[in-house]
Design a protein around this motif. Structure first.
Motif, PDB file in Angstrom:
ATOM      1  N   UNK A 102       0.821  -1.209   0.000  1.00 54.97           N
ATOM      2  CA  UNK A 102       0.000   0.000   0.000  1.00 54.97           C
ATOM      3  C   UNK A 102       0.856   1.260   0.000  1.00 54.97           C
ATOM      4  N   UNK A 104       4.010   3.399  -1.496  1.00 64.33           N
ATOM      5  CA  UNK A 104       4.943   3.519  -2.606  1.00 64.33           C
ATOM      6  C   UNK A 104       6.359   3.489  -2.027  1.00 64.33           C
ATOM      7  N   UNK A 107       8.720   6.680  -1.395  1.00 69.02           N
ATOM      8  CA  UNK A 107       8.496   7.821  -0.500  1.00 69.02           C
ATOM      9  C   UNK A 107       8.481   7.409   0.969  1.00 69.02           C
ATOM     10  N   UNK A 111       4.100  10.714   3.665  1.00 67.63           N
ATOM     11  CA  UNK A 111       3.497  11.280   2.472  1.00 67.63           C
ATOM     12  C   UNK A 111       2.023  10.898   2.345  1.00 67.63           C
ATOM     13  N   UNK A 112       1.716   9.635   2.718  1.00 64.09           N
ATOM     14  CA  UNK A 112       0.337   9.174   2.639  1.00 64.09           C
ATOM     15  C   UNK A 112      -0.583  10.085   3.462  1.00 64.09           C
ATOM     16  N   UNK A 115      -0.578  13.788   1.918  1.00 69.80           N
ATOM     17  CA  UNK A 115      -1.395  13.802   0.684  1.00 69.80           C
ATOM     18  C   UNK A 115      -2.867  13.906   1.033  1.00 69.80           C
ATOM     19  N   UNK A 116      -3.293  13.094   2.010  1.00 69.55           N
ATOM     20  CA  UNK A 116      -4.694  13.105   2.406  1.00 69.55           C
ATOM     21  C   UNK A 116      -5.082  14.486   2.944  1.00 69.55           C
ATOM     22  N   UNK A 119      -5.136  16.894  -0.200  1.00 72.57           N
ATOM     23  CA  UNK A 119      -6.175  16.638  -1.198  1.00 72.57           C
ATOM     24  C   UNK A 119      -7.571  16.915  -0.669  1.00 72.57           C
ATOM     25  N   UNK A 164      -2.389   3.427   8.034  1.00 75.21           N
ATOM     26  CA  UNK A 164      -3.568   3.538   7.181  1.00 75.21           C
ATOM     27  C   UNK A 164      -4.798   3.873   8.026  1.00 75.21           C
ATOM     28  N   UNK A 167      -4.730   7.473   8.867  1.00 76.60           N
ATOM     29  CA  UNK A 167      -5.213   8.248   7.724  1.00 76.60           C
ATOM     30  C   UNK A 167      -6.737   8.342   7.770  1.00 76.60           C
TER      31      UNK A 167
ATOM     32  N   UNK B   4      15.795  13.817  -2.710  1.00 70.31           N
ATOM     33  CA  UNK B   4      15.464  12.400  -2.582  1.00 70.31           C
ATOM     34  C   UNK B   4      16.021  11.624  -3.770  1.00 70.31           C
ATOM     35  N   UNK B 178      -1.530  -1.635  -5.054  1.00 69.93           N
ATOM     36  CA  UNK B 178      -2.453  -0.982  -4.123  1.00 69.93           C
ATOM     37  C   UNK B 178      -2.177   0.510  -3.925  1.00 69.93           C
ATOM     38  N   UNK B 179      -0.898   0.922  -3.970  1.00 69.03           N
ATOM     39  CA  UNK B 179      -0.674   2.351  -3.724  1.00 69.03           C
ATOM     40  C   UNK B 179      -1.244   3.233  -4.823  1.00 69.03           C
ATOM     41  N   UNK B 186      -7.616   8.973  -2.994  1.00 70.72           N
ATOM     42  CA  UNK B 186      -7.208  10.249  -2.410  1.00 70.72           C
ATOM     43  C   UNK B 186      -7.341  11.345  -3.465  1.00 70.72           C
TER      44      UNK B 186
END
Lengths: 293, 293
Positions: A102, A104, A107, A111-112, A115-116, A119, A164, A167, B4, B178-179, B186
């Protein structure tokens, strides 16, 4: 806002070679409603390949059903206006099965969460954002300093899966679509995870669609349960009723397939899966096969 | 983000001596090419060593002219240095064009799928099986006095499909991760998913694509020059080899005209291949000799 998630006659077919009809039906005429009020936990149980995950993808709008529709607040999720789409995305959020894939790998895990935040426009300021992230991490019993700034491969499966959840905690959706979220966690972390889900239901009024193949987690969560077999929902009702007085042969088969944790009750009897499945098939209402092609 | 990438690149280089050596050789060659006007000036002093009849004809290698002079009295060392710059230029032009085209086609085909993928993949496949070299000969025989850039474009027409093919298959496998689903729930748009979720993970493949197209272009041009069909007005390594063959330079004691360009091309080939193999080794765990990260 009256939010309700409804599946109406959802059918999902996939093209498949080597099958006489040319396709396989993963989800076959499934209808159910998830209400946000009162918050509840609804479990969807079935074996591998029964169509559970496909339903999750349909509900999340990742896969458009071949027939039937998924309605959010009474409207088809694939025909929403922009504002409605934003509300739907915010309100229906997933927890996926695999805590490894789940993220990436390129990163950091933060970041997950960022991002949420970005966004869904939770906050513009960075310090406020960090505050929200830390609060959510603590809500899922993670220490922010242990996870922030790390790469996915540096965290354990349980930690990742709880990120998760953090999030989800941050976004406060009305609906959590949890697709086998604990199947890759060990028993201890699993209970931990389920407790957090129940907390969310109580404290933040989130309704969870909990998809699993594991009846013991269903039993632990309580609430309603739906049993799915070969893409069709064969039985539904409160967990206690379905578990103790299963009416459909397939549910009985599922229950019989669990070894008893009792040293005196040795699991010696052979279960003839074929025979039981045949009985289950015979009892299931013969669905009229109407080829669409 | 740029930091990065930089640290990722440095880590990659540290892990593979092959990659490091290849890059070092390339770097030296690029430096020589970039500084070639200065080097040429240094060799010639007040006279232009590339001018016709700048010196006496067919001088053997000696202190004044380390690699001797050719049939027009030009200094061979100066010729080789500026030819190296031309060869690298053609590699860079064709490499960039075919990588960009290949990446765009690969992402559109792989991410969109369906009939778009069908058309693009068929087209790529057709270009792949067309014998390139005879077509290049025909094209350059038609196009008299083409510039270096035009030759680069001509060569890239045939070299982008290789990059497209390999990157497309990677996109196909990455897009169902999944990501990517998480990014979609998102509210990430397709272009954003491609550039931020998929592209960074494909950088090594893009690097390999660039290196092999650049190499193909350099050797393609050498091939054209050796049979006397190159762009007018410029000297590249292939053209020096062609002159050496057609004037029988080897029999006149001017062996460097033949040997030095070939040695340089071999070195370039080795360096680019080392980079290729090194990149593959780092990113394809099955090829890793020792346990990497």
């Amino acid at each position: 806002m009256k939010s309700e998630l409804e599946l109406r006659g959802v059918q999902q077919r996939f093209h498949a070679r080597g099958v006489a009809s040319g396709y396989i039906t993963a989800v076959d005429d499934v209808s159910f409603t998830l209400a946000a009020k009162p918050p509840q936990v609804v479990s969807l149980v079935g074996q591998s390949g029964s169509g559970k995950s496909t339903i999750a993808r349909n509900v999340l709008g990742l896969q458009k059903p071949t027939a039937g529709s998924v309605l959010y607040g009474g409207k088809d999720i694939f025909k929403l206006s922009r504002a409605e789409y934003d509300a739907y995305r915010r309100d229906v959020q997933p927890v996926f099965q695999d805590p490894y894939a789940i993220f990436n790998p390129f990163y950091r895990v933060d970041r997950v969460l960022w991002k949420a935040l970005k966004k869904f426009g939770l906050t513009k300021s960075r310090s406020k954002g960090l505050e929200l992230i830390e609060e959510s991490l603590r809500a899922v019993r993670l220490e922010p300093e242990n996870v922030l700034g790390r790469y996915p491969h540096q965290l354990s499966g349980g930690q990742r899966q709880r990120i998760m959840l953090a999030r989800v905690h941050m976004l406060r959706p009305s609906f959590i679509i949890a697709d086998e979220p604990v199947s890759m966690l060990d028993a201890q972390v699993r209970k931990h995870f389920l407790d957090i889900l129940l907390d969310f239901q109580r404290e933040h009024a989130m309704t969870t669609l909990f998809i699993t193949h594991d009846l013991s987690t269903v039993y632990y969560l309580g609430g309603e349960v739906m049993v799915i077999n070969k893409g069709q929902i064969v039985e539904r009702g409160p967990v206690s009723t379905v578990m103790h007085e299963p009416s459909h042969p397939y549910t009985k088969l599922l229950l019989d397939s669990i070894p008893q944790p009792d040293p005196d009750a040795r699991w010696t009897s052979r279960i003839s899966v074929d025979e039981l499945e045949e009985r289950a098939d015979a009892k299931a209402a013969p669905a009229p096969e109407a080829p669409i092609l | 983000m740029p930091m990065r990438i930089l640290t990722a690149v440095l880590r990659t280089i540290r892990n593979s001596p092959r990659l490091a050596i290849g890059l070092a050789i390339l770097l030296v060659m690029v430096l020589i090419a970039v500084l070639s006007p200065l080097i040429v000036k240094g060799i010639g002093g007040s006279t232009d060593p590339l001018e016709l009849a700048a010196y006496e004809r067919w001088l053997v290698p000696g202190p004044g002219h380390l690699l001797g002079t050719d049939q027009f009295g030009r200094d061979v060392l100066a010729m080789v240095v500026s030819a190296l710059s031309v060869s690298l230029q053609i590699g860079a032009i064709a490499g960039v064009i075919s990588t960009v085209v290949g990446v765009v086609v690969a992402f559109v085909a792989g991410y969109k799928g369906g009939w778009i993928d069908g058309i693009l993949s068929t087209f790529t496949g057709i270009l792949l099986v067309i014998p390139t070299f005879p077509l290049l000969i025909a094209l350059s025989a038609y196009a008299k006095n083409v510039s270096l850039f035009q030759v680069g474009v001509m060569i890239s027409i045939f070299s982008w499909p290789f990059a497209a093919k390999t990157i497309r298959s990677q996109v196909l496998s990455l897009r169902s991760r999944p990501y990517v689903d998480l990014a979609r729930v998102t509210k990430a748009r397709d272009l954003e998913i491609i550039t931020t979720e998929l592209l960074p993970n494909l950088l090594p493949f893009i690097g390999v694509g660039f290196a092999s197209s650049a190499l193909g272009a350099i050797f393609g041009l050498v091939g054209l020059e050796v049979i006397g069909l190159g762009p007018g007005g410029v000297i590249d390594l292939g053209q020096i080899i062609f002159t050496a063959i057609s004037t029988g330079a080897l029999t006149l004691g001017a062996w460097p005209m033949f040997v030095v360009p070939i040695a340089l091309l071999t070195l370039l080939f080795a360096a680019l291949n080392m980079v290729n193999i090194g990149l593959e080794e780092v990113y394809n765990p099955r090829l890793r000799g020792v346990a990497g990260e």
